[in-house]
Design an enzyme around this catalytic site. Sequence first.
Site, PDB file in Angstrom:
ATOM      1  N   THR A  87       0.830  -1.203   0.000  1.00 41.24           N
ATOM      2  CA  THR A  87       0.000   0.000   0.000  1.00 41.24           C
ATOM      3  C   THR A  87       0.868   1.258   0.000  1.00 41.24           C
ATOM      4  O   THR A  87       0.637   2.186  -0.782  1.00 41.24           O
ATOM      5  CB  THR A  87      -0.935   0.000   1.225  1.00 41.24           C
ATOM      6  N   GLN A 119       0.750  -9.183  -6.201  1.00 44.48           N
ATOM      7  CA  GLN A 119       0.252 -10.562  -6.306  1.00 44.48           C
ATOM      8  C   GLN A 119       1.093 -11.425  -7.254  1.00 44.48           C
ATOM      9  O   GLN A 119       0.951 -12.636  -7.269  1.00 44.48           O
ATOM     10  CB  GLN A 119      -1.198 -10.562  -6.800  1.00 44.48           C
ATOM     11  N   SER A 165       5.203  -6.565  -2.013  1.00 44.15           N
ATOM     12  CA  SER A 165       4.918  -6.660  -0.586  1.00 44.15           C
ATOM     13  C   SER A 165       5.355  -8.023  -0.052  1.00 44.15           C
ATOM     14  O   SER A 165       4.987  -9.062  -0.586  1.00 44.15           O
ATOM     15  CB  SER A 165       3.419  -6.471  -0.365  1.00 44.15           C
ATOM     16  N   THR A 195      13.049   5.489  10.305  1.00 43.16           N
ATOM     17  CA  THR A 195      14.067   4.478  10.561  1.00 43.16           C
ATOM     18  C   THR A 195      13.705   3.190   9.820  1.00 43.16           C
ATOM     19  O   THR A 195      12.585   2.707   9.918  1.00 43.16           O
ATOM     20  CB  THR A 195      14.161   4.188  12.061  1.00 43.16           C
ATOM     21  N   CYS A 215      -8.939  -7.080   1.703  1.00 34.03           N
ATOM     22  CA  CYS A 215      -9.042  -5.661   2.038  1.00 34.03           C
ATOM     23  C   CYS A 215     -10.458  -5.154   1.916  1.00 34.03           C
ATOM     24  O   CYS A 215     -10.836  -4.199   2.549  1.00 34.03           O
ATOM     25  CB  CYS A 215      -8.129  -4.832   1.158  1.00 34.03           C
TER      26      CYS A 215
END
Lengths: 379, 405
Positions: free
Chosen positions: A70, A178, A198, A236, A321
Amino acid sequence: MIYLDNSATTKPSKEVLASFMTVTEDYYGNPSSLHGFGSTAAILLDKARAQAAAIIGAKKDEIIFTSGGTEANNLAIKGITESLKHKGNHIITTQIEHPSVWNVYKELEQKGFKLSILQVGKDGRISLNQLKQLLSKETILVSIMHVNNETGTIQPIEEAGELIKTFSSAYFHVDAVQSFGKIPVNVNQSTVDLLSISAHKFHGMKGTGLLYKSMKAPLLAQVAGGNQENGLRSGTQNVAGAVAMAKAMREGTEQSNSRHIEGLKKQLIQFFSNSPFTSMVTPEEFSAPHIINVSVPGLKGEVIVNALEKEGIIVSTTSACSSKNAEVSRTIQAMGYSHKIAKGSVRISMAHTTTQLEIEQLQKAWSSEIPSLLKGINY
Amino acid sequence: MNYDRILIRYGEISTKGKNRNRFINQLKMNIKESLTGLSAVKIEAGRDRMHIYLQNPNEVDHIISRLKPIFGIQSFSPVVKTAANLTEMKEQAVKLVESLAHEQATFKVSARRADKSFPLDTNELNREISSYVLNNVNGLIVEMKNPEIELVTEVREEGVYLSAQKIPGAGGMPIGASNKASLMLSGGLDSPVAGFHMMKRGVEVEAIHFHSPPFTSEQSKQKVRKLAAQLAGYSGRVKLHIVPFTAIQQAIQKQVPENYTMTSTRRMMLKIADVIRENTGSKALVTGESLGQVASQTLESMQAINAVTATPVLRPLITMDKTEIIEVAKEIGTYDLSILPYEDCCTIFTPASPKTKPKLDKVVFYESFIDFELLIQEAVNGTKAEIITPNTLFAESSEAFSDLF
């Protein structure tokens, strides 16, 4: 439990988890610190970056670590449009994007960008012709997802990229969340300028992802702070997460035995095609090996999910989601399926760890549970 | 493209007289060494040009990237060989130009006919090939003066050679052809650039670094190793000497008045470097000094510091501006390393107002109270040498933590 919701998230692999733990316990220094302990963390981060870059065919400096898909999508889309708004006002995306792309485009439209949306056909693929017609001098960014999260459809990224580069000077963003680890993803000598990944989708840790940004893409940071990640993503860095992701990427590309899940997918398609009350949503051609979307018209997807969970099998309705929203799938409706089919669809998503036996058990549970739910329903 | 060979043009070597063969052989050796790890190639060195015969045409990109930093090469061109048959020549010409062309690229054909039995003469060749290429490659513009793509077509008895790319080489002289010098490598911006300039003149460079733990950190030593590795990219390897310097710096702080400590420190460094130079067979010392840049780099300071040795101290950057030095540092990839914020032996113990015009007799007097010769000997004995190659650090770091990845 038979876990078949791997498109929502995956189980971290033991090796990935071990790396994450070791770095968290032994090398918890801040990579921006001057001292040797911090420098060790910086070395680890650098190695993670180099490995991630090599795996997708990028240069080390082209990798921006983020908190996930995202954030990578948001940074890509907002960062490019903000820096290029003086050059043009036109942006293009598809009807079937993940909310982390779709909602950003909607937001940009509200802010005054001219938004064009690519329609998809019954197979879930965009029309290259429509893309060609939409492209203009004004177009600054096009986002097309690689593999759709709900149906597994693979988009013609290469061909779309050729068109974008020939008929406009727009940048090309691809959401590969995906696809990575399931089908080849490589940006080397490609037309893709920005690509999101991701980690938790391929047995890495949640909270880690990356954005590939080609050298020439002019990105503006969306978070101000200590100028980490070359100034493009302050905060960080999550060194342990990045190291774990680099390992998961290696494992994902080395051991991705797509032929194995490809076989299981074929078996399931066969199974569902023979069942009188189900209709396949996932197209047989141009779809990723791990996702099967199937619908039982007349039932609600939610009911199927509950029924299978009772038998210890985890599947999901549409994408995780949006599955808690009452609305039916935007993607499946966009493909031209009826409201009834969209409403009754469930997604089965496998991982390389999924076994033949598990798929057989799914079939058994499906055959014993679903027909009884349909009693009194006309299909 | 199916390249057959790479043609290499010499730089300054061509102007050499009696020593020319020595330079050419050195260049050949350096090229050969730079290609280790790739398929063996045959290198044929002539008086004006060298040919690398490719065994594996797929390696041409690797070979090109390895040739770029080698000193002594003016330019080089990958060459395609075809049969002396016009149809084949035309096809290969189109393929070759296509692989390089972009929208609106300027273009011309330069044909040469060494084999006079070939039916077409030079003009006819130019015309035939250029019209065919223009018809088959989009977007080319003919330009006779300085075209971006000059398709050189050489018809010889054994075949036809086509080349369309002239890749600039690093220039300079082949390293090793002009002996060896010792570079004082601090970790700052200037000294790596000085080393680069010496290498470009064909000098083999050994580096000497002064390390003062705990005032300077392990990271600052690591940074110097990285700088040496970066320089080794030009020469294949750099021998790095690391001198333990803490005791001498402390002795200077204790004994020498504050505004003279810098002068004295530099003198001791130069003395130590000179001993190491002598032991390793170097003929000169090299520093990154640039006139007037800091207190130690005024002519008066240089006089007081240089007085410790009669060995030539070469200062290739002496007249360069800081901005010019930075430009080179960026070009050779040392800039990003040099600006890493670690203390080095020159930045610690810096007095508030060092003498810009130190007097030699004074500094000699101040130093006379300590037996520096003994300390220098100890420092030389404690010096550790290491051969650094471009891959040294990469190899180290790829081994480290490998189980985590």
